[in-house]
Design an enzyme around this catalytic site. Structure first.
Site, short mmCIF file in Angstrom:
data_model
loop_
_atom_site.label_atom_id
_atom_site.label_comp_id
_atom_site.label_asym_id
_atom_site.label_seq_id
_atom_site.Cartn_x
_atom_site.Cartn_y
_atom_site.Cartn_z
N ARG A 1 -3.65 -2.83 21.97
CA ARG A 1 -4.39 -2.02 21.11
C ARG A 1 -3.29 -0.75 20.76
O ARG A 1 -3.50 -0.51 19.70
CB ARG A 1 -5.70 -1.37 21.81
N TYR B 1 -14.48 6.82 -2.99
CA TYR B 1 -15.24 5.74 -2.89
C TYR B 1 -16.33 5.80 -1.89
O TYR B 1 -16.42 6.82 -0.77
CB TYR B 1 -14.03 4.99 -1.86
N ASP C 1 -6.51 8.99 -0.31
CA ASP C 1 -6.62 7.46 -0.41
C ASP C 1 -5.59 7.02 -1.67
O ASP C 1 -5.92 7.26 -2.81
CB ASP C 1 -8.17 7.30 -0.98
N LYS D 1 -6.38 -4.73 0.00
CA LYS D 1 -6.38 -4.70 -1.45
C LYS D 1 -5.04 -5.53 -1.90
O LYS D 1 -4.82 -6.62 -1.43
CB LYS D 1 -6.59 -3.49 -2.09
C1 LIG Z 1 -10.56 3.05 -2.83
C2 LIG Z 1 -11.01 2.36 -1.60
N1 LIG Z 1 -10.55 2.81 -0.39
C3 LIG Z 1 -10.88 2.39 0.55
C4 LIG Z 1 -11.49 1.28 0.67
C5 LIG Z 1 -11.80 0.54 2.06
O1 LIG Z 1 -11.13 -0.73 2.11
P1 LIG Z 1 -11.71 -1.89 3.07
O2 LIG Z 1 -12.31 -2.68 2.38
O3 LIG Z 1 -10.40 -2.50 3.58
O4 LIG Z 1 -12.33 -1.12 4.51
C6 LIG Z 1 -11.84 0.37 -0.61
C7 LIG Z 1 -12.65 -0.80 -0.60
O5 LIG Z 1 -13.24 -1.24 -1.59
C8 LIG Z 1 -11.41 1.19 -1.64
O6 LIG Z 1 -12.03 0.83 -2.96
#
Ligand SMILES: Cc1ncc(COP(=O)(O)O)c(C=O)c1O
Length: 392
Positions: free
Chosen positions: A57, A110, A182, A207
Protein backbone atom coordinates in the site's frame (compact mmCIF):
# COMPACT_ATOMS: atom_id res chain seq x y z
CA UNK A 1 19.28 13.32 -19.45
CA UNK A 2 19.45 16.54 -17.46
CA UNK A 3 17.21 19.32 -18.82
CA UNK A 4 15.45 16.90 -21.20
CA UNK A 5 12.37 18.29 -22.94
CA UNK A 6 8.85 17.13 -22.04
CA UNK A 7 8.46 14.77 -25.01
CA UNK A 8 11.69 13.06 -24.03
CA UNK A 9 10.66 12.83 -20.37
CA UNK A 10 7.32 11.32 -21.42
CA UNK A 11 9.15 8.68 -23.37
CA UNK A 12 11.86 7.75 -20.90
CA UNK A 13 10.85 8.65 -17.33
CA UNK A 14 9.89 5.80 -15.01
CA UNK A 15 11.57 3.00 -16.93
CA UNK A 16 15.03 1.48 -16.90
CA UNK A 17 15.45 -1.37 -19.40
CA UNK A 18 18.97 -2.10 -18.13
CA UNK A 19 17.54 -3.03 -14.73
CA UNK A 20 14.97 -5.28 -16.40
CA UNK A 21 16.70 -7.68 -18.84
CA UNK A 22 16.59 -4.99 -21.56
CA UNK A 23 12.78 -5.12 -21.65
CA UNK A 24 11.44 -1.72 -22.70
CA UNK A 25 8.63 -1.37 -20.15
CA UNK A 26 8.98 -1.88 -16.39
CA UNK A 27 7.47 -5.00 -14.83
CA UNK A 28 4.14 -4.72 -13.01
CA UNK A 29 4.68 -5.57 -9.35
CA UNK A 30 1.65 -7.23 -7.78
CA UNK A 31 2.40 -6.79 -4.13
CA UNK A 32 1.03 -6.73 -0.63
CA UNK A 33 3.64 -8.36 1.66
CA UNK A 34 7.28 -7.41 1.41
CA UNK A 35 9.64 -9.83 3.21
CA UNK A 36 12.58 -8.69 5.32
CA UNK A 37 15.35 -11.24 5.77
CA UNK A 38 16.52 -9.98 9.17
CA UNK A 39 15.01 -8.29 12.21
CA UNK A 40 17.42 -5.40 11.69
CA UNK A 41 16.16 -4.82 8.14
CA UNK A 42 12.52 -5.09 9.26
CA UNK A 43 13.13 -2.48 11.97
CA UNK A 44 15.02 -0.22 9.60
CA UNK A 45 12.09 -0.32 7.16
CA UNK A 46 9.65 0.40 10.04
CA UNK A 47 11.67 3.53 10.83
CA UNK A 48 11.62 4.69 7.18
CA UNK A 49 8.49 3.16 5.63
CA UNK A 50 8.50 5.59 2.71
CA UNK A 51 12.00 4.58 1.63
CA UNK A 52 12.23 1.75 -0.90
CA UNK A 53 9.45 -0.82 -0.48
CA UNK A 54 7.85 -1.54 2.90
CA UNK A 55 4.32 -2.80 2.22
CA UNK A 56 2.31 -2.84 -1.01
CA UNK A 57 0.00 0.00 0.00
CA UNK A 58 2.90 2.36 0.66
CA UNK A 59 4.39 2.00 -2.80
CA UNK A 60 6.02 -0.45 -5.17
CA UNK A 61 8.54 -0.01 -7.97
CA UNK A 62 5.49 0.26 -10.29
CA UNK A 63 3.85 3.14 -8.39
CA UNK A 64 7.22 4.78 -7.79
CA UNK A 65 7.97 4.72 -11.53
CA UNK A 66 4.65 6.46 -12.25
CA UNK A 67 5.21 9.01 -9.49
CA UNK A 68 8.75 9.72 -10.70
CA UNK A 69 7.56 10.36 -14.26
CA UNK A 70 4.73 12.71 -13.18
CA UNK A 71 7.07 14.57 -10.82
CA UNK A 72 9.56 15.24 -13.60
CA UNK A 73 6.84 16.46 -15.95
CA UNK A 74 5.35 18.85 -13.38
CA UNK A 75 8.69 20.01 -12.01
CA UNK A 76 7.67 19.10 -8.45
CA UNK A 77 9.45 17.67 -5.42
CA UNK A 78 7.62 14.32 -5.30
CA UNK A 79 4.26 12.78 -6.21
CA UNK A 80 1.82 10.55 -4.36
CA UNK A 81 -0.35 8.38 -6.60
CA UNK A 82 -4.01 7.74 -5.74
CA UNK A 83 -6.82 5.35 -6.64
CA UNK A 84 -8.67 7.95 -8.75
CA UNK A 85 -8.73 11.67 -9.41
CA UNK A 86 -11.35 12.18 -6.73
CA UNK A 87 -9.31 10.12 -4.28
CA UNK A 88 -6.35 12.40 -5.06
CA UNK A 89 -8.48 15.52 -4.42
CA UNK A 90 -9.88 14.13 -1.14
CA UNK A 91 -6.43 13.01 0.05
CA UNK A 92 -4.91 16.40 -0.72
CA UNK A 93 -7.74 18.32 0.99
CA UNK A 94 -7.54 16.10 4.09
CA UNK A 95 -3.78 16.60 4.24
CA UNK A 96 -3.94 20.37 4.63
CA UNK A 97 -7.07 20.87 6.75
CA UNK A 98 -8.12 20.32 10.35
CA UNK A 99 -11.12 21.32 12.48
CA UNK A 100 -11.31 25.10 12.82
CA UNK A 101 -9.72 25.81 9.43
CA UNK A 102 -11.25 27.85 6.63
CA UNK A 103 -11.02 26.61 3.05
CA UNK A 104 -11.66 28.56 -0.15
CA UNK A 105 -12.79 26.62 -3.23
CA UNK A 106 -13.44 27.94 -6.72
CA UNK A 107 -17.14 28.03 -7.57
CA UNK A 108 -16.31 26.31 -10.87
CA UNK A 109 -14.90 23.19 -9.19
CA UNK A 110 -15.85 19.68 -10.29
CA UNK A 111 -19.11 18.68 -8.51
CA UNK A 112 -17.72 15.76 -6.48
CA UNK A 113 -14.91 18.03 -5.17
CA UNK A 114 -17.64 20.28 -3.75
CA UNK A 115 -19.51 17.30 -2.36
CA UNK A 116 -16.39 16.06 -0.55
CA UNK A 117 -15.81 19.52 0.91
CA UNK A 118 -19.46 20.06 1.89
CA UNK A 119 -20.33 16.59 3.09
CA UNK A 120 -17.04 15.43 4.63
CA UNK A 121 -14.89 18.46 5.51
CA UNK A 122 -17.77 20.59 6.82
CA UNK A 123 -19.07 17.99 9.33
CA UNK A 124 -15.45 17.60 10.53
CA UNK A 125 -15.41 21.28 11.48
CA UNK A 126 -13.82 22.89 8.43
CA UNK A 127 -15.48 26.08 7.17
CA UNK A 128 -15.90 25.75 3.39
CA UNK A 129 -16.42 28.90 1.31
CA UNK A 130 -16.69 29.22 -2.48
CA UNK A 131 -15.29 32.09 -4.54
CA UNK A 132 -15.76 33.57 -7.98
CA UNK A 133 -13.28 31.79 -10.29
CA UNK A 134 -12.36 35.11 -11.91
CA UNK A 135 -11.52 36.75 -8.57
CA UNK A 136 -7.72 36.91 -9.13
CA UNK A 137 -5.87 39.05 -6.58
CA UNK A 138 -9.27 39.94 -5.09
CA UNK A 139 -9.05 36.63 -3.20
CA UNK A 140 -7.17 38.67 -0.57
CA UNK A 141 -10.48 40.01 0.73
CA UNK A 142 -11.71 36.45 1.47
CA UNK A 143 -8.57 35.15 3.16
CA UNK A 144 -8.68 34.72 6.94
CA UNK A 145 -5.89 34.01 9.43
CA UNK A 146 -7.18 30.41 9.58
CA UNK A 147 -7.48 29.86 5.81
CA UNK A 148 -5.43 26.73 5.25
CA UNK A 149 -6.29 25.89 1.62
CA UNK A 150 -7.24 27.73 -1.55
CA UNK A 151 -8.46 25.16 -4.06
CA UNK A 152 -8.39 25.97 -7.78
CA UNK A 153 -9.51 24.15 -10.88
CA UNK A 154 -8.35 25.98 -13.97
CA UNK A 155 -10.06 25.87 -16.33
CA UNK A 156 -13.21 24.76 -14.49
CA UNK A 157 -14.23 21.55 -16.18
CA UNK A 158 -17.83 22.59 -17.00
CA UNK A 159 -17.59 26.30 -17.72
CA UNK A 160 -13.83 26.75 -18.34
CA UNK A 161 -13.07 29.96 -16.41
CA UNK A 162 -9.31 30.47 -16.14
CA UNK A 163 -7.92 31.43 -12.74
CA UNK A 164 -5.01 33.76 -12.08
CA UNK A 165 -2.72 31.26 -10.35
CA UNK A 166 0.23 33.63 -9.65
CA UNK A 167 -2.03 36.35 -8.18
CA UNK A 168 -4.04 33.91 -6.05
CA UNK A 169 -0.90 32.08 -4.88
CA UNK A 170 0.82 35.32 -3.88
CA UNK A 171 -2.21 36.36 -1.81
CA UNK A 172 -2.60 32.90 -0.22
CA UNK A 173 1.01 32.97 0.94
CA UNK A 174 0.35 36.05 3.06
CA UNK A 175 -1.77 33.93 5.44
CA UNK A 176 0.22 30.71 4.97
CA UNK A 177 -2.57 28.96 3.01
CA UNK A 178 -1.61 26.19 0.59
CA UNK A 179 -2.77 26.51 -3.00
CA UNK A 180 -4.06 23.24 -4.42
CA UNK A 181 -5.07 22.99 -8.06
CA UNK A 182 -6.90 20.38 -10.08
CA UNK A 183 -4.72 20.38 -13.21
CA UNK A 184 -6.50 17.55 -15.00
CA UNK A 185 -7.64 19.53 -18.07
CA UNK A 186 -4.16 20.72 -19.00
CA UNK A 187 -2.07 17.75 -17.87
CA UNK A 188 1.53 18.61 -16.89
CA UNK A 189 2.25 19.19 -20.58
CA UNK A 190 0.09 22.30 -20.97
CA UNK A 191 0.34 23.80 -17.48
CA UNK A 192 2.88 23.53 -14.68
CA UNK A 193 1.09 25.28 -11.81
CA UNK A 194 3.87 24.68 -9.26
CA UNK A 195 6.04 27.00 -11.36
CA UNK A 196 3.32 29.66 -11.06
CA UNK A 197 3.19 29.53 -7.26
CA UNK A 198 0.80 26.65 -6.45
CA UNK A 199 1.87 24.16 -3.78
CA UNK A 200 0.11 21.04 -4.98
CA UNK A 201 -1.00 19.99 -8.47
CA UNK A 202 -3.63 17.27 -8.64
CA UNK A 203 -4.51 15.02 -11.57
CA UNK A 204 -7.26 12.66 -12.48
CA UNK A 205 -4.87 10.48 -14.48
CA UNK A 206 -8.03 8.58 -15.43
CA UNK A 207 -8.44 11.23 -18.15
CA UNK A 208 -5.64 12.09 -20.61
CA UNK A 209 -2.78 10.34 -18.83
CA UNK A 210 -4.38 6.88 -19.00
CA UNK A 211 -6.07 8.15 -22.16
CA UNK A 212 -8.11 5.07 -23.12
CA UNK A 213 -11.11 5.17 -20.74
CA UNK A 214 -10.00 1.91 -19.16
CA UNK A 215 -8.57 2.69 -15.71
CA UNK A 216 -9.05 4.91 -12.65
CA UNK A 217 -5.93 6.67 -11.35
CA UNK A 218 -4.90 9.87 -9.58
CA UNK A 219 -1.74 11.83 -8.78
CA UNK A 220 -0.86 14.51 -6.23
CA UNK A 221 2.30 16.41 -7.13
CA UNK A 222 3.87 18.41 -4.29
CA UNK A 223 6.20 21.37 -4.63
CA UNK A 224 8.22 20.68 -1.48
CA UNK A 225 9.18 17.98 0.98
CA UNK A 226 6.93 19.24 3.79
CA UNK A 227 3.80 19.13 1.60
CA UNK A 228 4.76 15.75 0.16
CA UNK A 229 5.24 14.23 3.63
CA UNK A 230 1.81 15.48 4.72
CA UNK A 231 0.13 14.01 1.65
CA UNK A 232 2.09 10.76 1.82
CA UNK A 233 1.14 10.29 5.48
CA UNK A 234 -2.55 10.97 4.76
CA UNK A 235 -2.52 8.55 1.83
CA UNK A 236 -0.91 5.93 4.06
CA UNK A 237 -3.41 6.48 6.89
CA UNK A 238 -6.44 6.35 4.60
CA UNK A 239 -5.08 3.53 2.45
CA UNK A 240 -5.22 5.53 -0.77
CA UNK A 241 -3.46 3.48 -3.43
CA UNK A 242 -4.16 2.19 -6.92
CA UNK A 243 -3.86 -1.32 -8.34
CA UNK A 244 -0.64 -2.11 -10.19
CA UNK A 245 -2.28 -2.81 -13.55
CA UNK A 246 -4.03 0.56 -13.51
CA UNK A 247 -0.76 2.29 -12.63
CA UNK A 248 0.90 0.49 -15.52
CA UNK A 249 -1.84 1.78 -17.84
CA UNK A 250 -1.03 5.28 -16.54
CA UNK A 251 2.65 4.79 -17.31
CA UNK A 252 1.86 3.41 -20.75
CA UNK A 253 -0.52 6.28 -21.45
CA UNK A 254 2.22 8.80 -20.67
CA UNK A 255 4.33 7.56 -23.60
CA UNK A 256 1.78 8.82 -26.14
CA UNK A 257 0.26 11.69 -24.14
CA UNK A 258 1.89 14.43 -26.17
CA UNK A 259 0.79 13.20 -29.61
CA UNK A 260 -2.72 12.37 -28.39
CA UNK A 261 -3.12 15.75 -26.75
CA UNK A 262 -2.12 17.60 -29.92
CA UNK A 263 -4.84 15.76 -31.85
CA UNK A 264 -7.44 16.31 -29.10
CA UNK A 265 -6.57 20.01 -29.23
CA UNK A 266 -6.80 20.19 -33.02
CA UNK A 267 -10.12 18.33 -33.16
CA UNK A 268 -11.62 20.42 -30.34
CA UNK A 269 -10.63 23.68 -32.04
CA UNK A 270 -12.10 22.48 -35.35
CA UNK A 271 -15.35 21.47 -33.63
CA UNK A 272 -15.53 24.76 -31.73
CA UNK A 273 -14.95 26.68 -34.98
CA UNK A 274 -17.76 24.80 -36.70
CA UNK A 275 -20.13 25.03 -33.72
CA UNK A 276 -19.57 28.77 -33.43
CA UNK A 277 -21.26 29.27 -36.80
CA UNK A 278 -24.33 27.20 -35.95
CA UNK A 279 -27.50 29.26 -35.39
CA UNK A 280 -28.45 26.99 -32.45
CA UNK A 281 -25.22 27.89 -30.57
CA UNK A 282 -25.08 31.08 -28.50
CA UNK A 283 -21.65 30.76 -26.82
CA UNK A 284 -18.45 28.76 -27.03
CA UNK A 285 -16.80 28.12 -23.66
CA UNK A 286 -13.24 27.32 -24.73
CA UNK A 287 -10.19 29.09 -23.25
CA UNK A 288 -8.40 29.15 -26.61
CA UNK A 289 -11.34 30.97 -28.21
CA UNK A 290 -10.31 34.65 -28.61
CA UNK A 291 -13.66 35.95 -27.30
CA UNK A 292 -13.60 33.82 -24.17
CA UNK A 293 -13.24 36.02 -21.05
CA UNK A 294 -10.26 34.06 -19.66
CA UNK A 295 -8.44 33.92 -22.98
CA UNK A 296 -5.64 36.36 -22.08
CA UNK A 297 -4.80 34.48 -18.86
CA UNK A 298 -4.89 31.18 -20.74
CA UNK A 299 -2.48 32.58 -23.32
CA UNK A 300 -0.16 33.84 -20.59
CA UNK A 301 0.04 30.60 -18.59
CA UNK A 302 -0.85 27.60 -20.77
CA UNK A 303 1.12 25.91 -23.55
CA UNK A 304 -2.01 24.82 -25.42
CA UNK A 305 -5.52 23.48 -24.99
CA UNK A 306 -6.93 19.99 -24.64
CA UNK A 307 -10.06 18.37 -26.05
CA UNK A 308 -12.66 19.38 -23.46
CA UNK A 309 -14.88 22.45 -23.89
CA UNK A 310 -18.53 23.46 -23.71
CA UNK A 311 -21.05 25.15 -25.96
CA UNK A 312 -24.24 26.87 -24.94
CA UNK A 313 -27.21 26.22 -27.20
CA UNK A 314 -30.54 28.06 -27.15
CA UNK A 315 -33.01 26.65 -24.64
CA UNK A 316 -35.17 23.92 -26.20
CA UNK A 317 -37.73 21.49 -24.73
CA UNK A 318 -36.29 18.27 -23.31
CA UNK A 319 -37.90 16.23 -26.10
CA UNK A 320 -35.91 18.18 -28.71
CA UNK A 321 -32.71 17.83 -26.69
CA UNK A 322 -33.35 14.09 -26.42
CA UNK A 323 -33.93 13.88 -30.18
CA UNK A 324 -30.56 15.56 -30.65
CA UNK A 325 -28.59 13.43 -28.18
CA UNK A 326 -30.27 10.03 -28.37
CA UNK A 327 -29.15 8.99 -31.82
CA UNK A 328 -25.57 10.20 -32.06
CA UNK A 329 -23.43 7.71 -33.93
CA UNK A 330 -19.95 8.71 -32.76
CA UNK A 331 -20.32 10.93 -29.68
CA UNK A 332 -21.01 8.88 -26.57
CA UNK A 333 -22.99 10.25 -23.65
CA UNK A 334 -21.43 9.59 -20.26
CA UNK A 335 -19.20 10.88 -17.49
CA UNK A 336 -15.45 11.42 -17.53
CA UNK A 337 -13.37 12.45 -20.55
CA UNK A 338 -9.77 12.32 -21.81
CA UNK A 339 -10.07 8.97 -23.57
CA UNK A 340 -9.64 8.42 -27.31
CA UNK A 341 -13.39 8.65 -27.87
CA UNK A 342 -15.64 11.68 -28.31
CA UNK A 343 -18.22 12.46 -25.65
CA UNK A 344 -21.09 14.87 -25.14
CA UNK A 345 -22.86 15.69 -21.89
CA UNK A 346 -25.65 18.13 -20.96
CA UNK A 347 -24.62 19.93 -17.75
CA UNK A 348 -26.30 22.29 -15.30
CA UNK A 349 -23.71 24.73 -13.88
CA UNK A 350 -26.48 26.88 -12.37
CA UNK A 351 -27.50 24.01 -10.10
CA UNK A 352 -24.19 23.65 -8.27
CA UNK A 353 -22.88 27.22 -7.95
CA UNK A 354 -23.21 29.15 -4.72
CA UNK A 355 -20.75 32.09 -4.83
CA UNK A 356 -21.66 33.21 -8.34
CA UNK A 357 -24.73 32.90 -10.52
CA UNK A 358 -24.89 31.11 -13.82
CA UNK A 359 -27.67 33.10 -15.49
CA UNK A 360 -27.42 31.92 -19.09
CA UNK A 361 -30.83 30.45 -19.98
CA UNK A 362 -29.31 28.21 -22.67
CA UNK A 363 -28.31 24.56 -22.38
CA UNK A 364 -24.64 23.91 -21.61
CA UNK A 365 -23.34 20.92 -23.56
CA UNK A 366 -19.86 19.73 -22.66
CA UNK A 367 -17.97 18.09 -25.48
CA UNK A 368 -14.85 16.00 -25.41
CA UNK A 369 -13.21 15.89 -28.82
CA UNK A 370 -11.81 12.41 -29.30
CA UNK A 371 -9.37 11.17 -31.89
CA UNK A 372 -11.88 10.28 -34.62
CA UNK A 373 -11.80 12.00 -38.02
CA UNK A 374 -13.05 15.49 -37.27
CA UNK A 375 -15.13 15.63 -40.48
CA UNK A 376 -17.02 12.55 -39.28
CA UNK A 377 -17.55 14.15 -35.87
CA UNK A 378 -18.97 17.25 -37.52
CA UNK A 379 -21.32 15.12 -39.63
CA UNK A 380 -22.54 13.43 -36.45
CA UNK A 381 -23.26 16.83 -34.84
CA UNK A 382 -24.82 18.17 -38.02
CA UNK A 383 -27.33 15.28 -38.03
CA UNK A 384 -27.94 15.87 -34.32
CA UNK A 385 -28.87 19.53 -34.91
CA UNK A 386 -31.15 18.46 -37.76
CA UNK A 387 -32.97 16.07 -35.40
CA UNK A 388 -33.21 18.85 -32.79
CA UNK A 389 -34.71 21.29 -35.28
CA UNK A 390 -37.12 18.67 -36.66
CA UNK A 391 -38.37 18.06 -33.11
CA UNK A 392 -39.19 21.72 -32.45
C1 LIG B 1 -11.82 18.09 -13.36
C2 LIG B 1 -11.94 16.74 -12.76
N1 LIG B 1 -11.24 16.45 -11.66
C3 LIG B 1 -11.32 15.25 -11.07
C4 LIG B 1 -12.13 14.27 -11.57
C5 LIG B 1 -12.24 12.96 -10.86
O1 LIG B 1 -11.45 12.00 -11.46
P1 LIG B 1 -11.76 10.45 -11.32
O2 LIG B 1 -12.93 10.16 -12.18
O3 LIG B 1 -10.48 9.82 -11.76
O4 LIG B 1 -12.04 10.20 -9.88
C6 LIG B 1 -12.88 14.51 -12.72
C7 LIG B 1 -13.74 13.45 -13.29
O5 LIG B 1 -14.52 13.64 -14.18
C8 LIG B 1 -12.79 15.78 -13.33
O6 LIG B 1 -13.51 16.09 -14.42
Amino acid sequence: MKDAQKDTILNHAGRDPRANHGIVNPPVYHCSTVLFPTLAELEESDRNPFEGVHYGRMGTPTSQAFEEAITRLEGGYKTVHAASGLNAIATALLSFTKAGDHVLITDSAYGPTRRFANDTLTPYGVEVEYFDPTIGAGIASLLKPNTSVVFLESPGSLTFEIQDIPAISAAAKTVGAKVLIDNTWATPLLLQPLRLGADVSIHSATKYIVGHADAMLGAIVCADEESWLKVKKTATRTGACAGPDDIFLGLRGLRTLSVRLKQHQENALALAGWLEKRPEVTRILHPAHPDFPGHALWKRDFAGSSGLFSVVIKAVPKTALAAMLDHLELFGMGYSWGGFESLILPTRPAAIRTATRWDDPGIVLRLHAGLEDVGDLIRDLDSAFKRLNDAL
